[in-house]
Write a protein that holds these residues in place. Structure first.
Motif, PDB file in Angstrom:
ATOM      1  N   VAL A   4      -3.048 -25.258 109.010  1.00 51.49           N
ATOM      2  CA  VAL A   4      -2.754 -24.073 108.192  1.00 51.49           C
ATOM      3  C   VAL A   4      -2.882 -24.480 106.728  1.00 51.49           C
ATOM      4  CG1 VAL A   4      -1.047 -22.345 107.566  1.00 51.49           C
ATOM      5  CG2 VAL A   4      -1.250 -23.082 109.951  1.00 51.49           C
ATOM      6  N   PHE A   5      -3.989 -24.091 106.087  1.00 54.71           N
ATOM      7  CA  PHE A   5      -4.257 -24.568 104.736  1.00 54.71           C
ATOM      8  C   PHE A   5      -3.699 -23.653 103.654  1.00 54.71           C
ATOM      9  CE2 PHE A   5      -8.125 -22.157 105.866  1.00 54.71           C
ATOM     10  CZ  PHE A   5      -8.205 -21.270 104.809  1.00 54.71           C
ATOM     11  N   PHE A   6      -3.187 -22.470 104.040  1.00 52.69           N
ATOM     12  CA  PHE A   6      -2.587 -21.575 103.051  1.00 52.69           C
ATOM     13  C   PHE A   6      -1.444 -20.826 103.715  1.00 52.69           C
ATOM     14  CE2 PHE A   6      -2.003 -17.262 101.459  1.00 52.69           C
ATOM     15  CZ  PHE A   6      -1.739 -17.495 100.125  1.00 52.69           C
ATOM     16  N   ASN A   7      -0.346 -20.666 102.985  1.00 52.07           N
ATOM     17  CA  ASN A   7       0.725 -19.781 103.446  1.00 52.07           C
ATOM     18  C   ASN A   7       1.447 -19.217 102.245  1.00 52.07           C
ATOM     19  OD1 ASN A   7       3.699 -20.973 103.163  1.00 52.07           O
ATOM     20  ND2 ASN A   7       2.294 -22.688 103.494  1.00 52.07           N
ATOM     21  N   ASN A   8       2.064 -18.083 102.446  1.00 52.55           N
ATOM     22  CA  ASN A   8       2.840 -17.456 101.384  1.00 52.55           C
ATOM     23  C   ASN A   8       3.936 -16.616 102.010  1.00 52.55           C
ATOM     24  OD1 ASN A   8       3.331 -14.977  99.390  1.00 52.55           O
ATOM     25  ND2 ASN A   8       2.631 -16.724  98.189  1.00 52.55           N
TER      26      ASN A   8
ATOM     27  N   GLU B 233      -2.978 -21.742 115.456  1.00 50.90           N
ATOM     28  CA  GLU B 233      -3.565 -22.927 116.079  1.00 50.90           C
ATOM     29  C   GLU B 233      -4.381 -22.544 117.309  1.00 50.90           C
ATOM     30  OE1 GLU B 233      -0.373 -25.713 116.830  1.00 50.90           O
ATOM     31  OE2 GLU B 233      -0.953 -26.847 115.050  1.00 50.90           O
ATOM     32  N   ALA B 234      -3.849 -21.620 118.112  1.00 53.19           N
ATOM     33  CA  ALA B 234      -4.568 -21.180 119.304  1.00 53.19           C
ATOM     34  C   ALA B 234      -5.844 -20.436 118.940  1.00 53.19           C
ATOM     35  CB  ALA B 234      -3.660 -20.302 120.163  1.00 53.19           C
ATOM     36  N   LEU B 235      -5.789 -19.611 117.881  1.00 49.51           N
ATOM     37  CA  LEU B 235      -6.971 -18.866 117.459  1.00 49.51           C
ATOM     38  C   LEU B 235      -8.089 -19.788 116.989  1.00 49.51           C
ATOM     39  CD1 LEU B 235      -5.389 -15.833 115.557  1.00 49.51           C
ATOM     40  CD2 LEU B 235      -6.899 -15.700 117.558  1.00 49.51           C
ATOM     41  N   ARG B 236      -7.749 -20.921 116.363  1.00 50.82           N
ATOM     42  CA  ARG B 236      -8.774 -21.871 115.908  1.00 50.82           C
ATOM     43  C   ARG B 236      -9.649 -22.340 117.071  1.00 50.82           C
ATOM     44  NH1 ARG B 236      -8.331 -26.541 114.261  1.00 50.82           N
ATOM     45  NH2 ARG B 236      -9.830 -26.532 112.548  1.00 50.82           N
ATOM     46  N   GLU B 237      -9.030 -22.493 118.239  1.00 47.59           N
ATOM     47  CA  GLU B 237      -9.742 -23.015 119.403  1.00 47.59           C
ATOM     48  C   GLU B 237     -10.301 -21.922 120.298  1.00 47.59           C
ATOM     49  OE1 GLU B 237     -10.182 -26.193 119.365  1.00 47.59           O
ATOM     50  OE2 GLU B 237      -8.839 -26.408 117.636  1.00 47.59           O
TER      51      GLU B 237
ATOM     52  N   ALA C  37       6.136 -18.804 115.733  1.00 41.62           N
ATOM     53  CA  ALA C  37       5.198 -18.160 116.660  1.00 41.62           C
ATOM     54  C   ALA C  37       3.875 -17.847 115.970  1.00 41.62           C
ATOM     55  CB  ALA C  37       5.820 -16.888 117.224  1.00 41.62           C
ATOM     56  N   MET C  38       3.960 -17.441 114.740  1.00 37.52           N
ATOM     57  CA  MET C  38       2.764 -17.128 113.963  1.00 37.52           C
ATOM     58  C   MET C  38       1.896 -18.365 113.757  1.00 37.52           C
ATOM     59  SD  MET C  38       3.179 -14.984 110.525  1.00 37.52           S
ATOM     60  CE  MET C  38       2.236 -15.559 109.178  1.00 37.52           C
ATOM     61  N   ALA C  39       2.527 -19.479 113.390  1.00 39.48           N
ATOM     62  CA  ALA C  39       1.789 -20.727 113.171  1.00 39.48           C
ATOM     63  C   ALA C  39       1.135 -21.205 114.462  1.00 39.48           C
ATOM     64  CB  ALA C  39       2.733 -21.790 112.620  1.00 39.48           C
TER      65      ALA C  39
ATOM     66  N   ARG D 282      -8.729 -22.102 109.317  1.00 41.33           N
ATOM     67  CA  ARG D 282     -10.187 -21.964 109.422  1.00 41.33           C
ATOM     68  C   ARG D 282     -10.655 -22.737 110.640  1.00 41.33           C
ATOM     69  NH1 ARG D 282     -12.546 -23.333 104.087  1.00 41.33           N
ATOM     70  NH2 ARG D 282     -12.014 -21.157 103.631  1.00 41.33           N
ATOM     71  N   ALA D 283     -11.448 -22.061 111.462  1.00 35.46           N
ATOM     72  CA  ALA D 283     -11.995 -22.699 112.655  1.00 35.46           C
ATOM     73  C   ALA D 283     -13.091 -23.688 112.261  1.00 35.46           C
ATOM     74  CB  ALA D 283     -12.544 -21.651 113.611  1.00 35.46           C
TER      75      ALA D 283
END
Length: 581
Positions: free
Chosen positions: A218-222, A297-301, A291-293, A258-259
């Protein structure tokens, strides 16, 4: 209900963005002596408006009498706000604000045809900041300045309208430019002062944003907390005088990854209430953040989906945005007149445009639905008209449109839906769009119906749209009559019983009439989407309420792929990283 926001879409393009606002009211006792700020401000507005109406047009220049306004109004949004944000466990912004903005509307000519006619609608409006202190002389001077500027703009617009009428062809809709309405008087008490425990909330958002440090991809969060109170004042030359308070507190959590193939992915969660004390506790927020994080991670794969045309279920939230974009914008009154409007449903009054088991209303008088705050709630619209429930579609049959004070061929009066962001002319807009169904099944049955429909069409799977971020609709003639909805979480539901498969890179596209006629059934629970909608009258808070629905056919396309690689340098504290490999 004015809102001081940045618009996200232009004329002819209506867009809904991730939910961020909810309204509530808190009353305080009035104190007649000394005068409250409400009394000072609104009395000054009323006095200066009366002076302008009796003076403008009564002086001659070079023996030429200037036209007298037939309508003048002042709308003031008076707001206090606090915004603080954090990322990766540290505060990156914290500020307080106080704003007073005035919209001055001047109309010349007559309701049948005035300076707002056709493409000159914005010639009526002038927007200026007002003094933050309750200094009646300073307030009057600012309104005087804005009124003079507004009169000049209106006069220029009116002359252009009269000139254009000499050379243009006959218009399709010869309706008047302004409706006749009964004036209202309703001065509601100002909200309680905005109080936020800044130190406590800074610690809370720091803690939430720090969770993402455990997820190197996760390279960005706010994490942002926004809280505000606002009172909207409206006076007009017709005698309307209203003051309406509102309050909002919202916590927004956004994260991006980012994938490996360059596709950017994000998730957003929003929590909202009428006051910061009513936001969820820290444990609930922490659970949602984790849960969001994990989902990112799951979406990347997850595999990238191919374009698809087949059956699908839209969750209640997804369905709500679908109806807002595909249907709601095309039922706004101003879209039924004008040379550039597509007028999708203009000629379909009294005809079936939805399956007979569906009905649609818009009811801004509702503050909550099933205990959940609705962002699209308001007591008076931005033309000083009382909010009203409007039954748009009954048993699939189109009955009416969402009307501001801009008449159309079939309807000559407002139904309390003239809405605008500060600095924009009000138009007919959605408030709380509510979809009800008489053909419902439970979630398990709806899922089995999806599999059966996919099998019938020879598809290996149907799609399930669980969460979405936004959408937009094109309503002008010069572009295709299309819509797009951007899902965040999508699953393939296989006919052969294999586990559901998470996929990415999906967007829903289509044309309205085709999409609306493919709804087969809904579930038995309505869900809520609160958001900000941008269109030609600016960005305003809206809500949509709808059940999950099964459609026989929905078209998807791939989202933009992206070409940037994931971060090559691993985050601090990591000895290596998957980025760039």
């Amino acid at each position: 209900m004015k809102r001081q926001r940045v618009a996200v879409a232009g004329a002819g393009l209506a867009g809904l963005v991730v939910a961020i606002t909810s309204l509530g009211r808190t009353a305080i006792a009035a104190t007649p002596n000394p005068p409250t700020p409400t009394t000072i401000l609104i009395d000054t507005m009323e006095s200066e408006l009366h002076r302008a109406m009796t003076s403008l047009g009564n002086t001659a220049t070079d023996a030429t009498q200037q036209p007298k306004p037939y309508f003048l109004s002042y709308a003031v949004a008076d707001a206090d706000g606090i915004v603080m944000s954090a990322q990766f466990g540290a505060i990156v912004g914290s500020n307080e604000s106080r704003r007073r903005m005035a919209d001055v509307q001047v109309r010349l000519g007559a309701p049948a045809e005035d300076n707002t006619h056709g493409d000159h609608r914005n010639s009526a409006l002038t927007t200026v900041p007002l003094p933050l202190t309750d200094d009646s002389e300073a307030l009057a001077r600012s309104l005087w300045f804005a009124t003079n500027r507004g009169y000049g703009r209106a006069l220029d617009g009116y002359l252009k309208v009269k000139t254009e009428q000499q050379v243009r062809a006959k218009e399709e809709d010869a309706s008047a430019d302004f409706s006749s309405e009964k004036p209202a008087t309703d001065l509601l008490p100002s909200p309680l002062p905005l109080v936020v425990d800044r130190a406590a909330w800074q610690n809370r958002i720091r803690e939430l944003s720090g969770i993402f440090k455990q997820y190197p991809d996760v390279f960005f969060n706010n994490v942002t907390l926004e809280a505000s109170t606002e009172t909207d004042y409206f006076v007009s030359s017709e005698g309307t005088k209203v003051a309406t308070p509102s309050g909002v507190a919202r916590l927004i959590i956004v994260a991006r990854t980012r994938a490996a193939d360059g596709m950017d992915l994000f998730r957003a969660e929003t929590f909202e209430a009428d006051d910061v004390s009513h936001l969820p506790d820290q444990k609930a927020l922490t659970d949602k953040t984790i849960a969001m994080a994990k989902n990112l991670e799951a979406l990347r794969e997850a595999p990238v989906t191919e374009p698809f045309n087949g059956p699908a279920i839209l969750s209640g939230r997804a369905s709500a945005v679908f109806f807002h974009e595909v249907l709601g914008h095309r039922l706004e009154g101003q879209r039924q007149r004008g040379d550039d409007e597509g007028q999708t449903f203009t000629k379909l009054l009294g005809k079936q445009i939805l399956p007979t088991f569906l009905s649609v209303s818009d009811d801004p008088t509702l503050a909550t639905f099933d205990g959940v705050s609705l962002s699209g709630h308001y007591a008076y619209d931005d033309e000083g008209q009382p909010a009203r429930r409007v039954d748009l579609i009954k048993d699939g049959v189109l009955d009416t449109f969402l009307m501001s004070r801009l008449p159309i061929a079939s309807f000559s009066t407002s139904n309390g839906h003239g809405r605008a962001e500060t600095g924009h002319m009000p138009t007919g807009r959605q408030g709380n769009l509510i979809v009800t169904s008489s053909k419902t099944v439970n979630d398990t049955e709806l899922r089995e119906m999806l599999k059966a429909e996919a099998k019938k069409q020879g598809k290996a799977y149907g799609l399930y749209f669980e969460d979405i971020s936004s959408g937009f609709a094109v309503t002008t003639r010069r572009s295709p009559q299309a819509f797009q909805v951007i899902p965040l979480v999508v699953y393939r539901v296989y006919v052969d019983g294999r586990p559901d498969e998470l996929v990415r890179g999906v967007s829903i596209v289509g044309t309205p009439q085709a999409a609306l006629n493919r709804i087969l059934a809904t579930n038995n629970k309505q869900d809520i989407f609160n958001g900000i909608c941008g269109a030609e009258s600016g960005s305003i808070p809206v809500s949509a309420v709808a059940p999950a629905m099964l459609v026989s056919e929905i078209e998807t396309q791939r989202q933009a792929q992206g070409t940037a690689r994931p971060p090559i340098l691993p985050p601090p504290g990591e000895t290596g990283g998957k980025g760039g490999q």
